[in-house]
Write an enzyme that holds these catalytic residues in place. Sequence first.
Site, short mmCIF file in Angstrom:
data_model
loop_
_atom_site.label_atom_id
_atom_site.label_comp_id
_atom_site.label_asym_id
_atom_site.label_seq_id
_atom_site.Cartn_x
_atom_site.Cartn_y
_atom_site.Cartn_z
CE LYS A 155 9.97 40.11 48.08
NZ LYS A 155 9.24 40.49 49.30
CE1 TYR A 181 44.26 43.54 55.75
CE2 TYR A 181 42.42 42.45 54.68
CZ TYR A 181 43.41 43.42 54.67
OH TYR A 181 43.54 44.25 53.60
#
Length: 822
Positions: free
Chosen positions: A493, A717
Amino acid sequence: MKSYSIEEIAAACNGQLHLQSENAVVRHLVTDSRKFSFPRDSVFFAITGDRHDGHNYLVGLYQQRVRNFVVSRLPANLSDFTFANFILVADTLLALQQVSAMHRSFFSLPVIGITGSNGKTILKEWLFQLLQKDKITVRSPKSYNSQTGVPLSVWQLRPHHELAVFEAGISQPGEMEKLEAIIKPDIGIITNLGEAHQEHFKDKRHKLAEKLKLFKNTGALVYCKDHRLIDEYISHDSHLSGIRLFTWASSGKADLSITLIERKTDTTLIKARYNVGDVSVTIPFTDQASIENAIHAWAVLLLLGFPSEHIAGNIRHLNPVAMRMEQKQGINNCTIINDSYNSDPGSLAIAMDFLARQSQHLKKTIVISDMYQTGKSPEELYRETGELLTREKTGRLIGIGRDIRRIKEYFHGRADFYGSTDEFINCFNPGSFHNEAVLLKGARDFGFERISMLLEEKAHATIMEINLDNLVRNFNYFKSLIDQKTRIMAVVKAFSYGSGSYEIAGILAYNLVDYLAVAFFDEGVSLRKAGISVPVMVMNPDPGSYSRMAGYNLEPEIYNFSGLMLFIEKLKHSNIKKYPVHIKLDTGMYRLGFSQQEIPELIKMIKATDNIYVRSVFSHLSASDEPSHDDFTAGQIKLFKKMSAEICRELRYPVLRHILNSAGIERFPEAQFDMVRLGIGLYGISALENNRLANVNTFRSVISQIKEVPMGHTAGYSRAFKPESDTRIAVVPVGYADGLDRRLGNGQGRMIVNGVFVPVVGNICMDMCMLDIGSISAREGDEVIVFGEDNSISDIAAALSTIPYEIFTNISTRVKRIYVQE
């Protein structure tokens, strides 16, 4: 090609021949029931092991027109095998080795045998590169060095060969004597001695003694005296006293005494003293392992009598060894299999087998170049190649080179030919490749990497490499922990935990997994459309998909009464009877499943309908990986045993039971019941401190740019990085949009650059991050390891207070997955 009568094969292995077809001819030995290119003139050895038994595949092989078998027990329905020959032996593996040894006895050419803990395959390939222009040389395919690999390697010997190079590996005492009897090397090489397979030996000295048994009858032995244990043992081993020892060393006296190793940008200059003279070579590598392998090869060529100038000229052009095929996403929904670093009949057969397994595509194309130094006439070579491609149902052939055109009369599919790689590239039309599997198989001189670049789907430099060999190794490890009769359901999955869909399911299906499990209906449909035919359980089916479940032969998990009633209603509407379902029981996790109080009503509903039958009953363990909760886990197992027994007792047919996940298989094997569910363990995540699993996923990127950052300046940043001294930062094109967790910034995470751990500094950006590389040796374009063998995903998960599942599944689909397999 040398052939033998079936009577000669039986005599070689002292077998009892049950002859039903006279005049049978054997040209090929086969041990894998999935790999038959020439069934009529092959003999299948039904080898048995702890988890496999070749006898289980006799009927299917007979239906594929195989007519010669070596078995340790005859089939009960022998009369059904009309015109088949059976050779009955006590041990089919030993029989394989005896037959190969018989074949070896007909050849008197020089044979080089290689053993050691590391470097065997690289050294073997480099010797092949260095020798093939002067001698028609045969060598082991890939890493065929095991108890089955060596016999298959030696079977390749043909009368036109002038020299052979075979490698031999062992994992426990007593194995090397068997391989020695097959290889019978004239020249031996022991590369080094490491920790691999140490668990079956008393100590390193014991392991060395076993490895050296390969050379008990050899004429010369090459080794490095820098490995003190090897040098000491060989010097005092009476069994090796009559052997010519050819040694090299970087310190001390040796036949080849290294005086200088000077690493440059992309090359290494190596100087030495040999026969009272100075000699030197330059190799196109700088890493220590390559230097050692190259000196071993240098020593062998000197021992064989090649002039120093000739050796230096050839060794300068050593090529990297492509140990693995790469599978990548290509343009126009194609799958590209890049095995373009060598081209010979042996490796072609292996690559064709890999191509045939790409069930997600009906169309198969091979791009192949001329083959060099095979020792065969062009007519024989391309006749055999054409017959192989036709037999493997190759739809299209693109031939590049002057000689490959000869294949046309033997290949029955579409064929296009080009005189050179440049001519193909000039004529390249992307629209001519669509929804197909494409194998690139070319000699290095043809530069097929340029074709690969044309065919690959464009992506940025950050990739996830998935090692399919290691995934299979982990699969087999878990198989070794359970009984042979216990089945395995592999959970694929969530894009197989971020590792791929049909690529992972396909390799598991090829290795005979019993069941697959997906989370949602769409995941199961994708597998079916990719040609995956293994039974599939859908663990969380949406009720809206119930009406389409049968159309794709998908089996739903049923966990409540409303879902059960709705699915039965859909089956009735379609007049479907006895459709398999999987009943989920809640044993204490309180997530999905029927409770203990609901079991009587559940049994009543199941018995009241003939539209379904219960294929399995299962539950989910909450904390099987945490020893502090072992009492709770034991309680879950006890309750599951009780609840499932109640259901099974009322149903008049066999029902599979399963509760163990990956951690449960390792820690509670006594609760394996009829089947186990294997998920995260496939990818190397173990519940045990002594992790015996192999790393499967390696998250890689490269350095885009290197910046000098003075002390006191800031980067990134929010000016988050401010170095306390002058430093350098490497900008790497991987960010949180790729799945790199922002919490790993500002020194919390680390990556590997040229073997050195370096911190992630500043705030992680959407598409990139920064590493403080200080003064380490690094250049733009150098590889960066985000996580992998040495920077494990478990360590990263621990640093983030999360679990490996989350990190795996967060890797973005824009990160190209590359699948590698030997």
